[in-house]
Scaffold this active site. Sequence first.
Site, PDB file in Angstrom:
ATOM      1  N   VAL A 157       0.871  -1.195   0.000  1.00 19.54           N
ATOM      2  CA  VAL A 157       0.000   0.000   0.000  1.00 19.54           C
ATOM      3  C   VAL A 157       0.901   1.236   0.000  1.00 19.54           C
ATOM      4  O   VAL A 157       1.731   1.415   0.884  1.00 19.54           O
ATOM      5  CB  VAL A 157      -0.925   0.028   1.241  1.00 19.54           C
ATOM      6  CG1 VAL A 157      -1.824   1.261   1.209  1.00 19.54           C
ATOM      7  CG2 VAL A 157      -1.773  -1.237   1.321  1.00 19.54           C
ATOM      8  N   LYS A 229      -5.958  -2.841  -1.819  1.00 20.27           N
ATOM      9  CA  LYS A 229      -5.303  -2.014  -0.795  1.00 20.27           C
ATOM     10  C   LYS A 229      -6.265  -1.741   0.364  1.00 20.27           C
ATOM     11  O   LYS A 229      -5.850  -1.699   1.527  1.00 20.27           O
ATOM     12  CB  LYS A 229      -4.786  -0.722  -1.423  1.00 20.27           C
ATOM     13  CG  LYS A 229      -3.603  -0.980  -2.367  1.00 20.27           C
ATOM     14  CD  LYS A 229      -3.269   0.229  -3.201  1.00 20.27           C
ATOM     15  CE  LYS A 229      -2.095  -0.054  -4.127  1.00 20.27           C
ATOM     16  NZ  LYS A 229      -1.925   0.954  -5.174  1.00 20.27           N
ATOM     17  N   GLY A 326       6.115   3.606  -8.400  1.00 18.10           N
ATOM     18  CA  GLY A 326       7.424   4.070  -8.863  1.00 18.10           C
ATOM     19  C   GLY A 326       8.506   3.073  -8.486  1.00 18.10           C
ATOM     20  O   GLY A 326       8.382   2.349  -7.498  1.00 18.10           O
TER      21      GLY A 326
HETATM   22  N1  HSE Z   1      -0.590   0.608 -10.382  1.00 17.28           N
HETATM   23  C1  HSE Z   1      -0.458   1.067  -9.046  1.00 17.28           C
HETATM   24  C2  HSE Z   1      -0.772   2.559  -9.013  1.00 17.28           C
HETATM   25  C3  HSE Z   1       0.933   0.789  -8.545  1.00 17.28           C
HETATM   26  O1  HSE Z   1      -1.002   3.140 -10.065  1.00 17.28           O
HETATM   27  O2  HSE Z   1      -0.834   3.131  -7.936  1.00 17.28           O
HETATM   28  C4  HSE Z   1       1.041   0.539  -7.084  1.00 17.28           C
HETATM   29  O3  HSE Z   1       0.156  -0.425  -6.613  1.00 17.28           O
END
Ligand code: HSE
Length: 346
Positions: A157, A229, A326
């Site tokens: 998360v 999440k 990232g």
């Molecule tokens: N694809 C997710 C985002 C990456 O855009 O936040 C992290 O879980």
Amino acid sequence: MAHKLAFIGFGGVGQGLVDILLDRSDWLRDKFGTEFQVVSITDLYKGSIHHNDGLDIQQARKLVKETGSLNDYPESEGLVKGWDSLTTIQNTNADTIIEITYTDVFTGQPAIKHCEEAFKNKKNVVVTNKGPVALALDELEELAKQNGVRFLYEGTVMSGTPALRMPLTSLIGNHITSIRGILNGTTNYMFMRMEEGLSYEEALKEAQEKGYAEADPTSDVEGFDVLYKVIILAKVVMGESLTKDEVNRTGMASVTERDLNEAAEEGKKWKMIGRLEKTEQGLTASVAPEKVDEEDPLAGISGATNAVTYECDLSGPVTLIGAGAGIPETGFALLIDLLNLDRDNQ
Ligand code: HSE
């Protein structure tokens, strides 16, 4: 003694951690007394290498960057090539398995199986993969405990922003009655770019090019990434178990260009919000686009940045803002868990 690591999956996140280890190995050793040694790397597409005495990670990193593969890693005595994920987990002499394969939002596999196999083989597991934590946390923690090892998942998360450890440590003693946040960088970035005039498709393409989106971006735009999440926050921060079906989910495509224009005229912003509320009837959970007022702290969170507000009965609301995706940020999330593992073992 070195802390030996095995990478299961070697995409951007794993390479991000390797870059940090290469850059900071002396400092980590001097500051924390920890020497990390990578003994195994296995990836479905890039190949697999293992050496009991440690791999040359600079060489492995360079090869993957230049050729996209580990196949040309130089042969040497004791080097093993070609182990698949399960063979690696069963045979590696690593202390800790870093499970960073992609998240399958429906089954959580093969990551759950990887974690189970690691625990049975008495290895700690550190993940950024949301599947095992959202779908099987209780079972996996029990299995880890039975085998005297640990399961850590800070990066699931908000990547390296400590959305799980901070409420558990610094906010300890509060009753947290609600959690509400922007927990997906891709959709937040897309809303921002669509407000600036891009089409949905153009905005999605940009988010993919910038590396924010999941391997399958359906997970981002339809809200599964946030749903996972929300389940993790409910379990870890509030101690409440939720199934996927107990979270109301609406994707971002329900917001039209007209809705965006209307919100702009009203001085409001559309945000994809993950929400958990403790009520007298129990815990309610949702993921949906919401039109938020200008003065809401979440209205000002733009681009791929994430933010989460914990409503606490003693400290009042606390909002944590930071990266949610990232490569260096998520690589750092793994480092947080590894250093905590070492600290707890000292
Ligand atoms: N694809 C997710 C985002 C990456 O855009 O936040 C992290 O879980």
